[in-house]
Design a protein around this motif. Structure first.
Motif, PDB file in Angstrom:
ATOM      1  N   THR A 217       0.842  -1.196   0.000  1.00  0.00           N
ATOM      2  CA  THR A 217       0.000   0.000   0.000  1.00  0.00           C
ATOM      3  C   THR A 217       0.879   1.248   0.000  1.00  0.00           C
ATOM      4  O   THR A 217       2.046   1.198   0.428  1.00  0.00           O
ATOM      5  N   PRO A 218       0.343   2.376  -0.430  1.00  0.00           N
ATOM      6  CA  PRO A 218       1.148   3.610  -0.445  1.00  0.00           C
ATOM      7  C   PRO A 218       1.627   4.019   0.953  1.00  0.00           C
ATOM      8  O   PRO A 218       2.756   4.482   1.102  1.00  0.00           O
ATOM      9  N   TRP A 219       0.804   3.842   1.987  1.00  0.00           N
ATOM     10  CA  TRP A 219       1.215   4.250   3.316  1.00  0.00           C
ATOM     11  C   TRP A 219       2.127   3.243   3.993  1.00  0.00           C
ATOM     12  O   TRP A 219       2.692   3.522   5.044  1.00  0.00           O
TER      13      TRP A 219
ATOM     14  N   ALA B  34       4.607   1.782   2.031  1.00  0.00           N
ATOM     15  CA  ALA B  34       5.679   1.641   1.045  1.00  0.00           C
ATOM     16  C   ALA B  34       7.068   1.667   1.687  1.00  0.00           C
ATOM     17  O   ALA B  34       8.020   1.099   1.155  1.00  0.00           O
ATOM     18  N   TRP B  35       7.179   2.298   2.843  1.00  0.00           N
ATOM     19  CA  TRP B  35       8.485   2.349   3.510  1.00  0.00           C
ATOM     20  C   TRP B  35       8.929   0.970   3.981  1.00  0.00           C
ATOM     21  O   TRP B  35      10.112   0.757   4.259  1.00  0.00           O
ATOM     22  N   LEU B  36       8.005   0.001   4.031  1.00  0.00           N
ATOM     23  CA  LEU B  36       8.350  -1.370   4.411  1.00  0.00           C
ATOM     24  C   LEU B  36       8.848  -2.200   3.238  1.00  0.00           C
ATOM     25  O   LEU B  36       9.388  -3.279   3.430  1.00  0.00           O
ATOM     26  N   ALA B  37       8.643  -1.701   2.001  1.00  0.00           N
ATOM     27  CA  ALA B  37       9.058  -2.469   0.820  1.00  0.00           C
ATOM     28  C   ALA B  37      10.569  -2.361   0.624  1.00  0.00           C
ATOM     29  O   ALA B  37      11.160  -1.329   0.930  1.00  0.00           O
ATOM     30  N   PRO B  38      11.180  -3.433   0.123  1.00  0.00           N
ATOM     31  CA  PRO B  38      12.638  -3.391  -0.067  1.00  0.00           C
ATOM     32  C   PRO B  38      13.042  -2.462  -1.192  1.00  0.00           C
ATOM     33  O   PRO B  38      12.320  -2.159  -2.074  1.00  0.00           O
TER      34      PRO B  38
END
Length: 127
Positions: A119-121, A123-127
């Motif tokens: 999700t956009p909120w 996204a900081w968790l995506a590698p």
């Protein structure tokens, strides 16, 4: 004591391999089938990079690569210590057992992590 020590040796060996052979090189350990098929990272994507960064002492980089992998390594280390302590004290439990509720909640947490990072909120968790 043989089983916990062999498990520890396997874990240390895996981390040593990840330290020596850098997973940041594209295709160094193959490719994630989920990522190849969907173009989206699975909950495990970034886990090898996170372990590599941990072996290099970069906790912030490891957490940004895959928070779940870092958390699972901590859980595994604590579980191993409990297992080792039980074996050292000759407590009859042959291995650590997890309740169905714990396994279900853990699995749901990993699935939730995988969805949130798409999700956009999150996204900081995506590698």
């Amino acid at each position: 004591m043989r089983a916990p020590l062999l498990a520890a040796a396997a874990g240390v060996g895996a981390l040593a391999l990840l330290h020596v052979r850098d997973p940041h090189v594209d295709g160094a350990y193959g490719f994630c089938p989920f990522l190849v098929l969907t173009g989206r990272p699975c909950p495990g994507c970034g886990g090898l990079r996170a372990m590599n960064l941990l072996t290099r002492g970069d906790l912030a980089g490891a957490v940004s690569s895959n928070l779940v992998a870092v958390s699972l390594l901590l859980v595994a280390a604590v579980a191993w210590l409990v297992w080792f302590q039980r074996r050292a004290r000759a407590i009859p439990a042959p291995y650590l057992t997890w309740s169905a509720r714990t396994v279900t909640l853990g699995g749901l947490a990993i699935v939730a992590f995988g969805v949130v990072r798409l999700t956009p909120w999150g996204a900081w968790l995506a590698p």
